[in-house]
Design an enzyme around this catalytic site. Structure first.
Site, PDB file in Angstrom:
ATOM      1  N   HIS A   1      -2.300   7.488   6.949  1.00 10.63           N
ATOM      2  CA  HIS A   1      -1.343   8.171   6.552  1.00 10.63           C
ATOM      3  C   HIS A   1      -2.046   9.569   5.861  1.00 10.63           C
ATOM      4  O   HIS A   1      -1.230  10.779   5.837  1.00 10.63           O
ATOM      5  CB  HIS A   1      -0.877   7.799   5.035  1.00 10.63           C
ATOM      6  CG  HIS A   1       0.518   6.833   5.377  1.00 10.63           C
ATOM      7  ND1 HIS A   1       1.648   7.376   6.214  1.00 10.63           N
ATOM      8  CD2 HIS A   1       0.679   5.529   5.415  1.00 10.63           C
ATOM      9  CE1 HIS A   1       2.398   6.337   6.055  1.00 10.63           C
ATOM     10  NE2 HIS A   1       1.990   5.301   5.592  1.00 10.63           N
TER      11      HIS A   1
ATOM     12  N   CYS B   1       6.145  -0.286   6.665  1.00  9.62           N
ATOM     13  CA  CYS B   1       5.687   0.831   6.359  1.00  9.62           C
ATOM     14  C   CYS B   1       6.969   1.225   5.307  1.00  9.62           C
ATOM     15  O   CYS B   1       7.965   1.431   5.645  1.00  9.62           O
ATOM     16  CB  CYS B   1       5.386   2.139   6.887  1.00  9.62           C
ATOM     17  SG  CYS B   1       4.902   3.680   6.200  1.00  9.62           S
ATOM     18  N   LEU B   2       6.591   1.776   3.825  1.00  7.69           N
ATOM     19  CA  LEU B   2       7.719   2.080   2.887  1.00  7.69           C
ATOM     20  C   LEU B   2       8.435   3.205   3.477  1.00  7.69           C
ATOM     21  O   LEU B   2       9.627   3.549   3.152  1.00  7.69           O
ATOM     22  CB  LEU B   2       7.305   2.178   1.732  1.00  7.69           C
ATOM     23  CG  LEU B   2       6.595   0.911   0.871  1.00  7.69           C
ATOM     24  CD1 LEU B   2       5.936   1.066  -0.304  1.00  7.69           C
ATOM     25  CD2 LEU B   2       7.638  -0.203   0.792  1.00  7.69           C
TER      26      LEU B   2
ATOM     27  N   GLY C   1       0.775  -1.391  -0.013  1.00  8.33           N
ATOM     28  CA  GLY C   1      -0.072  -0.028   0.033  1.00  8.33           C
ATOM     29  C   GLY C   1       0.797   1.161  -0.085  1.00  8.33           C
ATOM     30  O   GLY C   1       2.157   1.106   0.393  1.00  8.33           O
TER      31      GLY C   1
ATOM     32  N   GLN D   1       3.155   9.894   1.133  1.00  6.38           N
ATOM     33  CA  GLN D   1       4.464   9.364   1.125  1.00  6.38           C
ATOM     34  C   GLN D   1       5.243   9.524   0.067  1.00  6.38           C
ATOM     35  O   GLN D   1       6.372   9.333  -0.287  1.00  6.38           O
ATOM     36  CB  GLN D   1       4.273   7.818   1.047  1.00  6.38           C
ATOM     37  CG  GLN D   1       3.695   7.244   2.398  1.00  6.38           C
ATOM     38  CD  GLN D   1       3.402   5.851   2.302  1.00  6.38           C
ATOM     39  OE1 GLN D   1       2.557   5.247   2.034  1.00  6.38           O
ATOM     40  NE2 GLN D   1       4.493   5.177   3.044  1.00  6.38           N
TER      41      GLN D   1
ATOM     42  N   HIS E   1      -4.022   1.468   7.588  1.00  7.41           N
ATOM     43  CA  HIS E   1      -2.728   1.865   7.643  1.00  7.41           C
ATOM     44  C   HIS E   1      -2.670   3.242   6.846  1.00  7.41           C
ATOM     45  O   HIS E   1      -2.133   4.169   7.020  1.00  7.41           O
ATOM     46  CB  HIS E   1      -1.815   0.762   7.510  1.00  7.41           C
ATOM     47  CG  HIS E   1      -0.370   1.300   7.169  1.00  7.41           C
ATOM     48  ND1 HIS E   1       0.602   0.703   7.939  1.00  7.41           N
ATOM     49  CD2 HIS E   1       0.198   2.201   6.364  1.00  7.41           C
ATOM     50  CE1 HIS E   1       1.635   1.337   7.659  1.00  7.41           C
ATOM     51  NE2 HIS E   1       1.396   2.153   6.746  1.00  7.41           N
ATOM     52  N   GLU E   2      -3.216   2.769   5.532  1.00  9.29           N
ATOM     53  CA  GLU E   2      -2.916   3.874   4.413  1.00  9.29           C
ATOM     54  C   GLU E   2      -3.862   5.204   4.688  1.00  9.29           C
ATOM     55  O   GLU E   2      -3.597   6.401   4.554  1.00  9.29           O
ATOM     56  CB  GLU E   2      -3.166   3.405   3.075  1.00  9.29           C
ATOM     57  CG  GLU E   2      -2.446   2.252   2.399  1.00  9.29           C
ATOM     58  CD  GLU E   2      -1.036   2.462   2.846  1.00  9.29           C
ATOM     59  OE1 GLU E   2      -0.298   3.475   2.581  1.00  9.29           O
ATOM     60  OE2 GLU E   2      -0.259   1.506   3.173  1.00  9.29           O
TER      61      GLU E   2
HETATM   62 NI    NI Z   1       2.847   3.281   5.636  1.00  3.33          NI
END
Ligand code: NI
Length: 163
Positions: free
Chosen positions: A134, A88-89, A46, A51, A130-131
């Protein structure tokens, strides 16, 4: 299409609230295409627009079934609880334990602006939560309760190697 640079947690952009998308134009389509390409390139499941430095309410998710494009998403309902590991990226190399709802019902717009609903469970429900966090400037480590140890990660990769 182009790869976008993924920001890491020290960037202020990741801690701001994103604005709604109001124009469903070529620029939005390009952003979505780039986000999907960037997601695949980084082997993530995701990715949220902040991000990649864009403070708009846009998310892409692909846990292996299909790509979901969520514009202006909102969670309508949650059920149950799941407890599991998350990464998380924007926080590379770390994994933490997080409790999330087991199922979520959400609404979002597609790249043309049409509203639709999704019902997700398990990993996809976890990703949606999660997304969407963000988009409000929140990182999952804020609600995580324990970091996954190197020993636990090594044990997991042993299991995966055996499969
Ligand atoms: Ni993330």
């Amino acid at each position: 299409m182009a790869l976008r640079k993924i920001l890491t947690q020290e960037e202020p952009t990741l801690h701001k609230v994103c604005r709604s998308v109001t124009k469903f134009d070529d620029k939005l389509a390009e952003l979505l295409d780039d986000m999907v390409e960037t997601l695949y390139d980084s082997n993530g499941v995701g990715l949220a627009a902040p991000q990649v430095g864009i403070l708009r309410r846009v998310v892409v998710i692909d846990t292996g079934d299909e790509v979901l494009e969520l514009v202006n998403p909102e969670i309508l309902e949650t059920h149950g609880e799941q407890d599991g590991m998350e990464g998380c990226l924007s926080i590379p190399g770390e994994y933490w334990m997080v409790k999330r709802p087991e199922r979520v019902r959400a609404q979002a717009q597609d790249r043309e602006g049409n509203w639709y609903e999704i019902e997700a469970e398990g990993l996809i429900a976890r990703c949606v939560c999660h997304e969407l966090d963000h988009l409000d400037g929140h990182l999952y480590t804020e609600i995580a309760y324990r970091k996954v140890t190197d020993e636990e990660l090594a044990a997991l990769s042993d299991v995966e190697d055996d499969e």
